[in-house]
Design an enzyme around this catalytic site. Structure first.
Site, PDB file in Angstrom:
ATOM      1  N   ASN A 145      31.279   8.683  41.564  1.00 42.39           N
ATOM      2  CA  ASN A 145      32.008   9.413  41.771  1.00 42.39           C
ATOM      3  C   ASN A 145      32.002  10.046  43.060  1.00 42.39           C
ATOM      4  O   ASN A 145      31.475  10.763  43.289  1.00 42.39           O
ATOM      5  CB  ASN A 145      32.657  10.146  40.356  1.00 42.39           C
ATOM      6  CG  ASN A 145      34.196  10.397  40.973  1.00 42.39           C
ATOM      7  OD1 ASN A 145      34.592  10.356  42.060  1.00 42.39           O
ATOM      8  ND2 ASN A 145      34.094  11.654  40.386  1.00 42.39           N
ATOM      9  N   LYS A 196      34.335  11.375  45.273  1.00 40.89           N
ATOM     10  CA  LYS A 196      35.287  12.247  45.100  1.00 40.89           C
ATOM     11  C   LYS A 196      35.519  12.070  46.105  1.00 40.89           C
ATOM     12  O   LYS A 196      36.483  11.531  47.649  1.00 40.89           O
ATOM     13  CB  LYS A 196      34.723  13.347  45.017  1.00 40.89           C
ATOM     14  CG  LYS A 196      34.042  13.505  43.463  1.00 40.89           C
ATOM     15  CD  LYS A 196      33.274  14.976  43.459  1.00 40.89           C
ATOM     16  CE  LYS A 196      33.024  15.004  41.662  1.00 40.89           C
ATOM     17  NZ  LYS A 196      32.825  15.964  41.019  1.00 40.89           N
ATOM     18  N   HIS A 226      39.837  12.799  35.071  1.00 41.50           N
ATOM     19  CA  HIS A 226      38.965  13.200  35.542  1.00 41.50           C
ATOM     20  C   HIS A 226      38.679  14.571  35.690  1.00 41.50           C
ATOM     21  O   HIS A 226      40.108  15.038  35.849  1.00 41.50           O
ATOM     22  CB  HIS A 226      38.057  13.250  37.008  1.00 41.50           C
ATOM     23  CG  HIS A 226      37.316  13.961  37.301  1.00 41.50           C
ATOM     24  ND1 HIS A 226      37.178  14.844  37.655  1.00 41.50           N
ATOM     25  CD2 HIS A 226      35.762  13.128  37.066  1.00 41.50           C
ATOM     26  CE1 HIS A 226      35.886  15.057  37.881  1.00 41.50           C
ATOM     27  NE2 HIS A 226      35.238  14.147  37.465  1.00 41.50           N
ATOM     28  N   GLU A 260      38.840  17.380  37.938  1.00 44.58           N
ATOM     29  CA  GLU A 260      39.382  17.960  38.616  1.00 44.58           C
ATOM     30  C   GLU A 260      41.180  17.810  38.957  1.00 44.58           C
ATOM     31  O   GLU A 260      41.740  18.350  39.322  1.00 44.58           O
ATOM     32  CB  GLU A 260      38.847  17.338  39.743  1.00 44.58           C
ATOM     33  CG  GLU A 260      37.247  18.297  39.986  1.00 44.58           C
ATOM     34  CD  GLU A 260      36.340  17.377  40.560  1.00 44.58           C
ATOM     35  OE1 GLU A 260      36.438  16.273  41.268  1.00 44.58           O
ATOM     36  OE2 GLU A 260      34.546  17.722  40.376  1.00 44.58           O
ATOM     37  N   GLU A 302      32.501  14.525  30.146  1.00 40.76           N
ATOM     38  CA  GLU A 302      32.145  15.593  31.259  1.00 40.76           C
ATOM     39  C   GLU A 302      32.242  16.657  30.973  1.00 40.76           C
ATOM     40  O   GLU A 302      33.690  17.127  31.114  1.00 40.76           O
ATOM     41  CB  GLU A 302      32.935  14.757  32.656  1.00 40.76           C
ATOM     42  CG  GLU A 302      32.534  13.713  32.771  1.00 40.76           C
ATOM     43  CD  GLU A 302      32.702  13.029  34.494  1.00 40.76           C
ATOM     44  OE1 GLU A 302      31.542  13.065  35.038  1.00 40.76           O
ATOM     45  OE2 GLU A 302      33.335  13.047  34.757  1.00 40.76           O
ATOM     46  N   GLY A 311      29.453  19.422  38.822  1.00 40.83           N
ATOM     47  CA  GLY A 311      29.039  20.437  40.093  1.00 40.83           C
ATOM     48  C   GLY A 311      28.086  21.491  40.342  1.00 40.83           C
ATOM     49  O   GLY A 311      27.742  22.177  41.155  1.00 40.83           O
ATOM     50  N   SER A 348      26.423  17.021  36.371  1.00 38.90           N
ATOM     51  CA  SER A 348      24.830  17.150  37.179  1.00 38.90           C
ATOM     52  C   SER A 348      23.816  15.872  37.013  1.00 38.90           C
ATOM     53  O   SER A 348      23.055  16.458  36.540  1.00 38.90           O
ATOM     54  CB  SER A 348      25.225  18.368  36.860  1.00 38.90           C
ATOM     55  OG  SER A 348      25.909  19.240  37.432  1.00 38.90           O
TER      56      SER A 348
HETATM   57  P1  PGA Z   1      28.604  15.509  39.910  1.00 43.11           P
HETATM   58  O1  PGA Z   1      29.830  15.657  39.396  1.00 43.11           O
HETATM   59  O2  PGA Z   1      27.614  14.464  39.123  1.00 43.11           O
HETATM   60  O3  PGA Z   1      28.710  15.934  41.002  1.00 43.11           O
HETATM   61  O4  PGA Z   1      28.037  16.825  38.191  1.00 43.11           O
HETATM   62  C1  PGA Z   1      30.528  14.280  38.100  1.00 43.11           C
HETATM   63  C2  PGA Z   1      31.936  14.409  37.785  1.00 43.11           C
HETATM   64  O5  PGA Z   1      32.264  14.396  38.752  1.00 43.11           O
HETATM   65  O6  PGA Z   1      32.185  13.380  38.278  1.00 43.11           O
END
Ligand code: PGA
Length: 267
Positions: A9, A11, A109, A111, A183, A189, A229
């Site tokens: 992803n 983003k 997601h 976010e 997730e 993140g 992460s």
């Molecule tokens: P990350 O993001 O690996 O940077 O934690 C995962 C995601 O948002 O799908």
């Protein structure tokens, strides 16, 4: 060894040029690394890349020109609206994604849920309409830190999954196409991944939630990814869990090496 799903992803990173460069680098990496070609060719690995909207069309073109589309590498969007057309400023529709041969989409997601206020109801409309347009939803779920600390993880995941799937039924073969991603919001993140056993517990519970809406046949075959992460140093133990079929990767998916290192131990 079962097939591993490795999804990246991106983003709001990577414009057109950087997205194209990544795919060109991925193609070179494949030429130079037999283990990767074999994993993809033998259907032991599926790669999904989720670029920004503006990069999707060119990413698709480069992917196809390099023949990666025939090698188990797919392109998906990070979001989409459920209506066909209309006065929805700033949104794009599934048919627009169909036009550029984009056949996956992240839906719900964290976010989108927490920064942009997407509700369980909205996510449910998106899942249904994606399937109607032949697009594979990657349906995300997961609890916040506060919810986890309050012992609400299962309640939150159950609510997110059951609402997202409520307009589907197990007679529809297309529902088998849905890919799920657990997730935990606190792991995204932050550099703080879930412990493999904890991730396994929630992924197993997610399967149970899928089963209570769509039945055991669907839930048994459902592909469930863990995200939050993920990097090469923690991926192996996560991917060795019985209910984790793959990983959804943010930060570590931005470079070809750090992305592919995640699956190298399974070559
Ligand atoms: P990350 O993001 O690996 O940077 O934690 C995962 C995601 O948002 O799908």
């Amino acid at each position: 060894m079962e097939k591993i799903y490795l999804y990246g992803n991106w983003k709001m990173y990577k414009g057109i040029e950087q997205s194209e460069n990544f795919i060109n680098d991925l193609s070179k990496y494949m030429e130079n690394h037999l283990w990767l070609r074999q994993m993809l060719k033998n259907d032991r690995l599926e790669i999904g890349l989720f670029p920004s909207f503006t990069s999707l069309a060119s990413a698709r073109k480069v992917l196809t020109s390099k023949g990666l589309d025939k090698m188990n590498v797919h392109i998906g969007s990070q979001n989409c609206h459920y209506e066909e057309t209309g006065a929805f400023t700033g949104e794009i529709s599934w048919s627009m994604l169909n036009e550029i041969d984009c056949n996956y989409s992240l839906i719900g997601h964290s976010e989108r849920r927490h920064i942009f206020g997407e509700s369980d109801e909205l996510i449910s409309l998106k899942v249904r309409s994606a399937l109607d347009h032949g697009i594979i939803p990657v349906l995300c779920c997961g609890e916040t830190l506060e919810e986890r600390e309050n012992g609400e993880t299962e309640r939150v995941v159950a609510r997110q999954i059951s609402t997202a799937l409520k307009d589907l039924n197990n007679n529809m073969t297309i529902v088998g196409n849905i890919i799920y991603a657990y997730e935990p919001v606190w792991a995204i993140g932050t550099g703080r991944s879930a412990m493999p056993e904890d991730a396994q517990d929630v992924c197993r519970y997610t399967r149970k939630c899928i089963s209570s809406v769509l039945g055991e046949k669907h839930s048994g075959n459902a592909k469930i990814l863990y995200g939050g992460s993920v990097k090469s140093s923690n991926a192996e133990s996560l991917l060795n869990q019985s209910d984790i079929d793959g990983v959804l990767v943010g930060g570590a998916s931005l470079q070809v090496d750090s992305f592919l290192d995640i699956v190298k131990p399974f070559a």
